[in-house]
Design a protein around this motif. Structure first.
Motif, short mmCIF file in Angstrom:
data_model
loop_
_atom_site.label_atom_id
_atom_site.label_comp_id
_atom_site.label_asym_id
_atom_site.label_seq_id
_atom_site.Cartn_x
_atom_site.Cartn_y
_atom_site.Cartn_z
N ARG A 1 0.80 -1.18 0.01
CA ARG A 1 -0.15 -0.14 -0.07
C ARG A 1 0.68 1.39 -0.14
O ARG A 1 0.42 2.17 -0.72
N LEU A 2 1.88 1.19 0.66
CA LEU A 2 3.02 2.65 0.76
C LEU A 2 3.55 2.66 -0.56
O LEU A 2 3.58 3.71 -0.96
N MET A 3 3.79 1.67 -1.36
CA MET A 3 4.47 1.50 -2.52
C MET A 3 3.51 2.31 -3.67
O MET A 3 4.03 2.93 -4.36
N LYS A 4 2.35 1.74 -3.70
CA LYS A 4 1.21 2.41 -4.40
C LYS A 4 1.03 3.81 -4.26
O LYS A 4 0.81 4.57 -5.01
N SER A 5 1.06 4.22 -2.89
CA SER A 5 0.83 5.60 -2.40
C SER A 5 1.81 6.37 -3.12
O SER A 5 1.76 7.73 -3.29
N TYR A 6 3.29 5.75 -3.03
CA TYR A 6 4.49 6.76 -3.42
C TYR A 6 4.64 6.77 -4.91
O TYR A 6 4.96 7.95 -5.39
N ILE A 7 4.48 5.52 -5.58
CA ILE A 7 4.66 5.82 -7.10
C ILE A 7 3.49 5.56 -8.05
O ILE A 7 3.37 5.51 -9.09
N GLY A 8 2.51 5.14 -7.14
CA GLY A 8 1.08 5.04 -8.04
C GLY A 8 0.71 3.78 -8.98
O GLY A 8 0.21 3.95 -9.81
N LEU A 9 1.70 2.89 -8.46
CA LEU A 9 1.59 1.34 -9.18
C LEU A 9 1.16 0.31 -8.08
O LEU A 9 2.02 0.45 -7.15
N ASP A 10 0.40 -0.55 -8.47
CA ASP A 10 0.02 -1.52 -7.67
C ASP A 10 0.87 -2.75 -8.13
O ASP A 10 1.07 -3.10 -9.25
N LEU A 11 1.46 -3.38 -6.97
CA LEU A 11 2.51 -4.46 -7.32
C LEU A 11 1.88 -5.55 -8.20
O LEU A 11 2.72 -5.58 -9.25
N GLU A 12 0.69 -6.05 -7.85
CA GLU A 12 0.36 -7.10 -8.54
C GLU A 12 -0.50 -7.08 -9.83
O GLU A 12 -0.20 -7.35 -10.91
N ASN A 13 -1.39 -5.81 -9.95
CA ASN A 13 -2.06 -5.53 -10.97
C ASN A 13 -1.43 -4.46 -12.08
O ASN A 13 -2.04 -4.32 -13.27
N ASP A 14 -0.28 -3.88 -11.69
CA ASP A 14 0.46 -2.71 -12.43
C ASP A 14 1.66 -3.40 -12.87
O ASP A 14 1.84 -2.97 -14.12
N ILE A 15 2.32 -4.03 -11.86
CA ILE A 15 3.95 -4.40 -12.47
C ILE A 15 3.94 -6.01 -12.81
O ILE A 15 4.50 -6.22 -13.94
N LEU A 16 3.65 -6.84 -11.65
CA LEU A 16 3.65 -8.27 -12.05
C LEU A 16 2.92 -8.83 -13.34
O LEU A 16 2.97 -9.75 -13.91
N VAL A 17 1.72 -8.02 -13.52
CA VAL A 17 0.75 -8.42 -14.51
C VAL A 17 1.25 -8.51 -15.76
O VAL A 17 1.02 -9.58 -16.52
N TRP A 18 2.44 -7.90 -16.09
CA TRP A 18 2.96 -7.78 -17.39
C TRP A 18 4.29 -8.79 -17.23
O TRP A 18 5.06 -8.91 -18.42
N MET A 19 4.48 -9.43 -16.23
CA MET A 19 5.89 -10.11 -16.08
C MET A 19 5.68 -11.85 -15.96
O MET A 19 6.42 -12.34 -15.33
N ASP A 20 4.77 -12.43 -16.79
CA ASP A 20 4.51 -13.60 -16.81
C ASP A 20 5.06 -14.27 -17.90
O ASP A 20 4.80 -15.59 -18.05
N LYS A 21 5.97 -13.73 -18.69
CA LYS A 21 6.56 -14.45 -19.86
C LYS A 21 8.07 -14.32 -19.56
O LYS A 21 8.60 -14.43 -18.33
N GLY A 22 8.94 -14.49 -20.65
CA GLY A 22 10.23 -14.71 -20.57
C GLY A 22 11.19 -13.28 -20.00
O GLY A 22 10.54 -12.33 -20.15
N TYR A 23 12.07 -13.69 -19.22
CA TYR A 23 12.83 -12.56 -18.66
C TYR A 23 14.43 -12.97 -18.79
O TYR A 23 14.65 -14.17 -18.82
N ALA A 24 15.34 -11.81 -19.06
CA ALA A 24 16.79 -12.33 -19.19
C ALA A 24 17.49 -11.26 -18.42
O ALA A 24 17.04 -10.19 -18.36
N PHE A 25 18.63 -11.65 -17.74
CA PHE A 25 19.48 -10.69 -17.14
C PHE A 25 20.84 -10.94 -17.60
O PHE A 25 21.39 -12.15 -17.77
N ALA A 26 21.59 -9.96 -17.97
CA ALA A 26 22.85 -10.06 -18.66
C ALA A 26 24.13 -9.16 -17.78
O ALA A 26 23.62 -8.23 -17.38
#
Length: 615
Positions: A356-381
C-alpha cells in the motif's frame, strides 16, 4: 552461529534456488545398491543411517572411470598451495598420533586405498537450545545433533589393531563388543567406534552405534528403505563422486523444536519431499545435478507450472558476455516466494502494508500494474564495458500487457526527468557538463529507448580533482538505457554497446562462440538457461585491481596484484559454467556443468596485470 540456524538458512536458500531454477516418508522395500556402491566386502554403508535421517552426505571413489576423470581434472589446477595445506594438516595429525604411538604414514594411510566410500548423517532429534536472558551466558556448551559416520577401510585387521592401541593409550577409552564386532567407547569425548567387516562406524552416542550395527546386520529400517532417498538414488546420475540428501520436512520440524521458533509452515515447504545433489566427473568438466522432489497433490506440482524454452537470448546483445540467465514467469516465482516468506498472518499483513505504501508513493499496484506483465520470458545479462562500471541489463517480455508495462516505464521516466531537472536547477556547472538525457534510435532497427548519459570524460583533470574523482576511474560515459521496444520488450541496461549492437544477429547471445559451445551440455535440460564466462569475468576484475594499485590508500594491501594473479591461476582451467533444467515426473531437476580445459604453458606469461588490461 548456532548449528541449526546455519542449517536452516543454508537449506532454505538452496531449496528455493533449485526449485526456482527448475520451474522454468519410509517404505518397506529396500533399494539395492550396485557392487561399486558398496564396500569391497558387500556392506551398504547407507544401512548404518536410519530411515528418517535428516541430512546425509556420501563420497565414493570406487568407480575407476569416475576416479580417473576426477584425478585428471584435478591435475589442471595449481597444486603448490594444496600440497602445503595437506602437509600442514598431516603434520598436525602426526603430533596427535605420536601421543598414542602411531603415525599417519605407517598406521593410518594403510587403512585407505584409492577406492573409498564414506557416508555422513545427521540423525535423531536436534538438541534443544536453552533460552537465555539478555546478557546471560550459557553455563553448558550447546550440544550438536546426533551424527553417524561410516567409511570403508582397505585393511580391516590394521583397523582393529589401531582400535586396540587407542584403547590402550587413552585412559578415557575402553574396548567393548557390539554383536561380537570390535568397538571402542570414549564417553568423555562422545565418540563411539565399531568395526563392522571392512567398515568403520563412528557415532556421537552409544545407542546410535548399536542401532547402526543392528541395521547393517539385519538390512532393514535404514536410509535405503526411505522412499524419498530411493527416488533420489534412482533418478540421480550413477556412478557419481558423491551425493547430498536432505529430508526437508524433517529438517524444518527439528529446527522448529530445537530453536523453539516457528519455521516456515508454508504449503511450499510442506510440498517438498526431498532435496538431493550428485556430483559427476566428465572428461571435460564437472557436472552437478540438483533435484527437488515435490508432492504431486500439492499446488506446487511442477506439471502445473509453465515450462518454456529460452527464446530471448536469440535477439539480445551478447558481446563481451560475462554472465547471462534467462527464465520464465517472474509473476509465478514471486507468488512462490511470498508463500515462503509470508506464511503467517502477521508477516502477510506487513507485506500488504508495504504494498500500500508503494502504491501511494509511485502510483503502481504491485500485482495489477507491475507483475501482471511479467508472466513470460525474462533475462539478465552482465557484459564488460570499456570502463569500470559493468554493463548490467534486464529484459522482460511484456507482450501480455504492454499498456501496464508502458505505465511502469513512465514512472521510471518521470523519476529520471525529475533527477535531471533538479540537477539543472542547482546550476552546478560540472553536473550540467556531464549529464544528458535523450531518446535514441537503437542500431538500424525502429526501436527507440531513453538514454541517460553521465559522461565524466568531458571533465578536465582539474575538474576531476575538484570533484574528488580519481583520474582513470571513468574512461567512457556511464549510460543508462530504458524503455519498451516495438515488440514490447522492456529494457533497462547500463551496457554501453547496447545501441550499436542492437538488432545485429551476429552479435547476439545465441551467436556468442562460447555460448554456442556450451549449449551442447544442455541437450537433456531444455528449460531455463544460465551461463557464466570465467575468462570475461577475470578480465573485468583486472580493471579493479589496476585501479586499486593506482590508488594511494593504506587500507589497500600492497600485494593485491600478486594475490589476484594467484586467484587467476587457480581459475585458469575453468572456462565457463552453464546450467539448464528439466522436469521428471514430480521432480524439478537442475544441472550445472563446469567446463574445464588444461591451461596452456605459462612460462612466458606476464604477470603485469596493467599491461594486459591496456592491450
Amino acid at each position: 552461529m548456532r548449528f541449526s540456524r546455519f542449517i536452516y538458512k543454508l537449506t532454505i536458500l538452496s531449496v528455493f534456488a533449485v526449485f526456482l531454477l527448475s520451474l522454468t516418508g519410509c517404505g518397506e522395500s529396500k533399494f539395492e545398491l550396485s557392487p561399486e556402491q558398496k564396500s569391497p566386502q558387500g556392506v551398504s554403508l547407507e544401512d548404518a543411517l536410519p530411515a528418517d535421517t535428516v541430512i546425509s552426505v556420501s563420497i565414493n571413489t570406487q568407480n575407476k572411470e569416475q576416479r580417473e576423470k576426477f584425478e585428471n581434472l584435478k591435475s589442471y589446477f595449481p597444486n603448490e598451495d594444496y600440497d602445503k595445506l595437506i602437509k600442514s594438516a598431516l603434520d598436525d595429525l602426526n603430533m596427535e598420533l605420536t601421543d598414542i604411538g602411531l603415525s599417519y604414514e605407517n598406521d593410518i594411510a594403510p587403512l585407505f586405498s584409492e577406492k573409498f566410500k564414506g557416508v555422513f548423517g545427521i540423525t535423531g532429534e536436534f538438541p534443544k537450545t536453552p533460552k537465555l536472558k539478555k546478557g546471560e551466558k550459557a553455563s553448558v556448551k550447546a550440544k550438536s545433533p546426533d551424527m553417524i559416520i561410516a567409511f570403508t577401510v582397505a585393511d580391516p585387521k590394521k583397523a582393529e589393531e589401531i582400535i586396540n592401541i587407542m584403547a590402550e593409550k587413552n585412559s578415557n577409552a575402553a574396548l567393548t563388543k557390539v554383536f561380537d564386532f570390535p568397538a571402542l567407547d570414549n564417553k568423555k569425548e562422545s565418540m563411539y567406534l565399531a568395526l563392522y567387516k571392512d567398515v568403520v562406524i563412528m557415532s556421537t552416542t552409544e545407542n546410535n552405534r548399536f542401532e547402526a550395527i543392528k541395521r547393517l546386520r539385519n538390512n532393514e529400517n535404514s536410509l535405503l528403505a526411505n522412499e524419498s532417498y530411493k527416488k533420489a538414488l534412482k533418478s540421480l546420475p550413477q556412478p557419481n563422486l558423491g551425493m547430498v540428501y536432505m529430508n526437508v520436512n524433517r529438517l524444518f520440524e527439528e529446527i522448529s523444536k530445537s530453536e523453539d521458533v516457528k519455521m516456515p509452515a508454508s504449503e511450499f515447504i510442506k510440498a517438498i519431499q526431498f532435496e538431493a545433489f550428485a556430483f559427476v566427473a566428465e572428461n571435460d568438466g564437472l557436472k552437478m545435478v540438483a533435484q527437488v522432489g515435490m508432492d504431486q497433490n500439492s499446488k506446487f506440482n511442477i506439471n502445473k507450472f509453465p515450462y518454456k524454452n529460452p527464446y530471448l537470448y536469440k535477439n539480445l546483445p551478447g558481446n563481451d558476455l560475462m554472465m547471462f540467465a534467462e527464465g520464465y514467469g517472474i509473476k509465478d516465482f514471486f507468488e512462490i516466494e511470498t508463500d515462503i516468506l509470508f506464511a503467517n498472518k502477521a508477516d502477510r499483513d506487513d507485506f500488504e502494508r508495504i504494498k500500500r505504501l508503494m502504491k501511494s508513493y509511485i502510483g503502481l499496484d504491485l500485482e495489477n500494474d507491475i507483475l501482471v506483465w511479467m508472466d513470460k520470458g525474462y533475462a539478465f545479462a552482465m557484459q564488460r564495458n570499456d570502463g569500470l562500471i559493468p554493463g548490467l541489463s534486464l529484459y522482460i517480455d511484456a507482450s501480455t500487457d504492454p499498456k501496464s508495462a508502458a505505465k511502469t516505464t513512465e514512472v521510471i521516466d518521470t523519476a529520471f526527468n525529475q533527477l535531471v531537472d533538479s540537477v539543472m536547477a542547482d546550476g552546478d556547472p560540472l553536473l550540467e557538463k556531464i549529464l544528458n538525457k535523450k531518446l535514441v534510435k537503437m542500431g538500424e532497427t525502429e526501436d527507440e529507448l531513453n538514454l541517460v548519459s553521465i559522461d565524466f570524460t568531458q571533465l578536465t583533470e582539474e575538474e576531476l580533482k575538484t570533484a574528488e574523482i580519481p583520474a582513470g576511474l571513468f574512461n567512457e560515459p556511464l549510460e543508462i538505457y530504458y524503455g519498451l521496444t516495438k515488440n514490447n520488450l522492456f529494457v533497462f541496461s547500463t551496457y554501453t554497446g547496447l545501441k550499436n549492437e542492437w538488432g545485429k544477429k551476429e552479435l547476439t547471445v545465441a551467436e556468442n562462440p562460447a555460448v554456442k559451445e556450451s549449449m551442447i551440455y544442455l541437450n537433456n535440460y531444455p528449460y531455463q538457461f544460465s551461463y557464466l564466462n570465467i575468462d570475461e569475468t577475470v578480465k573485468y576484475a583486472e580493471r579493479f585491481i589496476v585501479l586499486m594499485e593506482g590508488v594511494k590508500d593504506e587500507s589497500i594491501p600492497k600485494d593485491v596484484g600478486e594475490a589476484f594473479q594467484k586467484v587467476k591461476n587457480y581459475l585458469a582451467p575453468i572456462k565457463y559454467l552453464v546450467g539448464g533444467n528439466q522436469k521428471v515426473e514430480n521432480i524439478a531437476e537442475g544441472m550445472m556443468f563446469i567446463k574445464m580445459e588444461k591451461p596452456e604453458a605459462a612460462e612466458n606469461e606476464t604477470t603485469d596485470i596493467s599491461a594486459e588490461v591496456n592491450e
